[in-house]
Design an enzyme around this catalytic site. Structure first.
Site, short mmCIF file in Angstrom:
data_model
loop_
_atom_site.label_atom_id
_atom_site.label_comp_id
_atom_site.label_asym_id
_atom_site.label_seq_id
_atom_site.Cartn_x
_atom_site.Cartn_y
_atom_site.Cartn_z
N ASP A 467 0.83 -1.22 0.17
CA ASP A 467 -0.08 -0.08 -0.11
C ASP A 467 1.04 1.28 0.12
O ASP A 467 2.00 1.41 0.11
CB ASP A 467 -0.89 -0.07 1.29
CG ASP A 467 -1.84 1.01 1.28
OD1 ASP A 467 -2.39 1.18 -0.14
OD2 ASP A 467 -2.56 1.24 2.29
N GLU A 470 2.67 5.05 -4.52
CA GLU A 470 2.70 5.75 -5.44
C GLU A 470 4.09 6.31 -5.67
O GLU A 470 4.44 6.71 -6.91
CB GLU A 470 1.65 6.63 -5.24
CG GLU A 470 0.18 6.22 -5.47
CD GLU A 470 -0.29 5.52 -4.18
OE1 GLU A 470 -1.18 4.64 -4.41
OE2 GLU A 470 0.31 5.93 -3.04
N ASP A 548 -9.11 4.06 -2.76
CA ASP A 548 -9.93 4.30 -1.72
C ASP A 548 -11.46 4.86 -2.16
O ASP A 548 -11.50 6.25 -2.16
CB ASP A 548 -9.21 5.27 -0.77
CG ASP A 548 -8.00 5.02 -0.14
OD1 ASP A 548 -8.03 3.47 0.10
OD2 ASP A 548 -7.21 5.63 0.46
#
Length: 653
Positions: A467, A470, A548
């Site tokens: 997670d 990015e 999300d």
């Protein structure tokens, strides 16, 4: 002329193009004129046969800029230049800054590579989307020529590429995008972004796929890939026209036209690869929450699934299982409840000596603090496996900047961290506080991370969840690290470059390293990795989810088109023996953007679902290749039984 190359060019609608063949080839297309270049011509560089194709003006200086090699640069002043290995752009005098792109056939019949010039082709960066970059660099012998030839313009360091297609063409693909399935009239930007609560008009999400699937009016299909890792605008707003805009220079790869979209996607899979062969348990239902904050709570969730007869194969551990959000650790004492706000408040009361009992601010029971959190991870996993569950655990890229923390000390000793422009490790704030970040563009760093993963799996870890990769950075306007940061990349990936070059592939390289670590742990066990950030080609290493999302009907509807953009077919032919043995079997998935193993957070991540919304989402979610329920902290419980007997009965078997 026996054995000498022949330069053949034809005048078409977009200008003149050409191709070389040796004399005596069986077939030569019907071209308008033939020119024989001298032996010293750059078009003879491939020897007796050259498939390189150029516009009629290619013998002049067509190029707005080219790359030259530069080595062993030094730290000058306060700016890190340090070994920008092999690649740099230099401006040259040019009389033409635009024209038809030059092409050559690669990979297989019907696949073509286009570049602005021969020089640009020779100086291009390696491909990180292809399984093998050599497949993109190696021409094949073919007498086919492309039907549609892109035109380019180089302006202010940007390369603009346009492909005009027949009127009535419709567009699909573009990877992980919100909104409608058909992308005609849309524009997106490939720049991996932590996009909490995104909407249908959000133009940059967590993954980057500079890829368009065009369906022509006659039913044929054409795939177009802008093979660049940098920020790229994909503009489909002009009728029947594909436009890419990205920093110069990059090649464009076309697939087709072929007889159907499926044929295009199969050809694409030959370039970028297919999905890793997942373990069969990963195709079942997964239950997750931010966070199940103790082993006791996890076992309670598993027991309730079995008591109510609701199918579930996997339970996930979000970030709160860690000791202070330090990766590769377990919080074995009561140090933090489900979210950081309550945790910090608890610490404040403790320091002041004031007793305080914390309760959740919602109806959720997941905020309850237990006296012990994860005292024995191996025992927890053993209990879960006894009940038929697998366990997946989160790992983020942000490593707490703290001497004495074994991961930080090990990484610092091995010099694995991304550097800032001044040559020191970049420090950015994420969940643990100040963090450093592994530079996955280096093979030594990928090996270092893989060894950590290998040791971590000894705790009974069945799968790993990457997670925040990015990478996401708190307290930053851009939500990520500075583009001026430096990656000391391997030459086969592109060498030492700024973060702007590697940003979009950071998540994919992390997933690749994690996958390798799980392979090292047990070569007889199929790895399972889920990644939030990715790039076209990341399906070789990890599944993905759509980030999300929100608990509302719009996001339920949007989740269908988002998954379909990534996956169109998911085929796995397993007989009963193969299902039992977990042996490797033929597996041929294709997707609109090459990522078939994907799905949304069922029920929505942010906000509170209603019984009707959750039940409908579960019904649709059962059809998704990756099927996981997940919700954030301080929302109501989102386990299936939380929505009443009607939903529970509908899901029970």
């Amino acid at each position: 002329m026996e054995g000498s190359p022949v330069w053949i060019s034809r005048v078409g609608g977009g200008g003149a193009v050409g191709i070389t063949f040796t004399a005596g080839q069986d077939r030569i297309p019907n071209y308008d004129r033939i020119n024989v270049p001298s032996v010293s011509s750059k078009f003879n560089k491939f020897g007796s046969w050259s498939p390189f194709v150029s516009s009629a003006t290619a013998t002049r200086a067509l190029f707005g800029s080219i790359r030259t090699r530069r080595h062993n640069q030094k730290l000058i002043g306060r700016r890190l230049i340090s070994k920008m290995a092999d690649y740099e752009r230099n401006t040259v005098t040019a009389d033409v800054a635009s024209g038809d792109m030059v092409f050559q056939p690669i990979l297989e019949d019907g696949v073509f590579r286009f570049d602005c010039s021969a020089n640009d082709r020779d100086a291009s960066y390696p491909s990180l989307s292809f399984v093998s970059s050599k497949d993109r660099e190696t021409p094949i012998i073919s007498d086919n020529v492309p039907i549609y030839i892109p035109i380019y313009q180089c302006l202010l360091g940007q390369q603009i590429v346009k492909i005009e297609l027949p009127v009535g063409t419709s567009f699909y693909g573009t990877g992980e995008v919100s909104g409608e399935l058909e992308r005609t009239g849309k524009r997106i930007f490939t720049w991996n972004t932590d996009a909490w609560g995104y909407g249908p008009g959000t133009t940059s999400l967590y993954q980057s796929h500079p890829w368009v699937l065009a369906v022509l009016p006659n039913g044929e299909a054409l795939g177009v890939l802008a093979d660049t890792t940098q920020r790229c605008e994909v503009d489909l707003r002009k009728e029947s026209t594909i436009q890419f805009v990205a920093p110069s220079s990059y090649p464009v790869i076309t697939f087709g036209p072929f007889t159907s979209p499926t044929a295009v996607l199969i050809s694409l899979s030959h370039a970028i690869g297919t999905v890793f062969m997942p373990p069969k348990w990963s195709l079942g239902y997964h239950q997750c929450r931010w966070s199940y904050d103790s082993a006791k709570k996890v076992l309670e969730i598993g027991r309730t699934f079995r008591e109510k007869g609701i199918p579930c194969d996997v339970i996930w551990m979000d970030i709160d299982y860690m000791d202070g959000f330090r990766c590769f650790t377990f919080d074995k004492a009561c140090k933090s409840p489900t979210n950081w706000f309550i945790a910090s408040s608890k610490l404040t009361f403790a320091q002041s000596g004031i007793p305080c009992a914390f309760t959740s601010t919602s109806n959720s029971t997941s905020g309850i603090i237990d006296s012990e959190r994860f005292p024995n991870p191996k025992a927890l996993v053993k209990d879960l496996q006894h009940k038929g569950f697998k366990a997946v655990w989160m790992l983020d890229p942000g490593i707490k900047h703290e001497e004495g923390y074994f991961v930080y000390d090990s990484g610092s000793k091995s010099d694995v961290w991304i550097k800032n422009a001044h040559g020191t490790p970049f420090i950015g704030e994420v969940w643990p506080g100040p963090c450093v970040f592994p530079d996955f563009t280096q093979s030594k760093v990928r090996s270092w991370w893989a060894c950590l993963v290998k040791d971590f799996t000894a705790n009974g870890v069945d799968g790993i969840w990457n997670d925040m990769n990015e990478p996401s950075i708190f307290k930053s306007v851009t939500k990520t690290m500075p583009e001026s940061n430096i990656h000391q990349g391997d030459n086969e990936l592109g060498g030492c470059q700024s973060h702007s070059h590697y940003h979009n592939v950071y998540g994919m390289l992390m997933a690749r390293s994690t996958y390798k670590g799980m392979e090292l742990a047990d070569k007889n066990k199929r790895p399972f990795v889920l990644t939030r950030a990715g790039f076209i080609g990341s399906q070789r290493f990890a599944a993905t989810w759509t980030g999300d999302n929100l608990s509302n009907w719009e996001h339920l509807h949007m989740s269908i088109s988002m998954v379909l953009q990534l996956v169109s077919e998911f085929e796995c032919f397993l007989n009963e023996t193969e299902l039992r043995s977990e042996c490797v079997v033929p597996f041929h998935p294709v997707g609109l953007s090459g990522q078939p193993l994907s799905g949304p957070d069922i029920g929505g991540f942010a906000g509170n679902a209603t019984a009707k919304l959750f039940g409908r989402w579960m019904g649709i979610g059962a059809m998704f290749p990756f099927c996981r329920g997940h919700s954030e902290a301080d929302t109501i419980d989102h386990e299936p039984w939380s929505f009443g007997k009607e939903v529970c009965a509908a899901l029970a078997v």
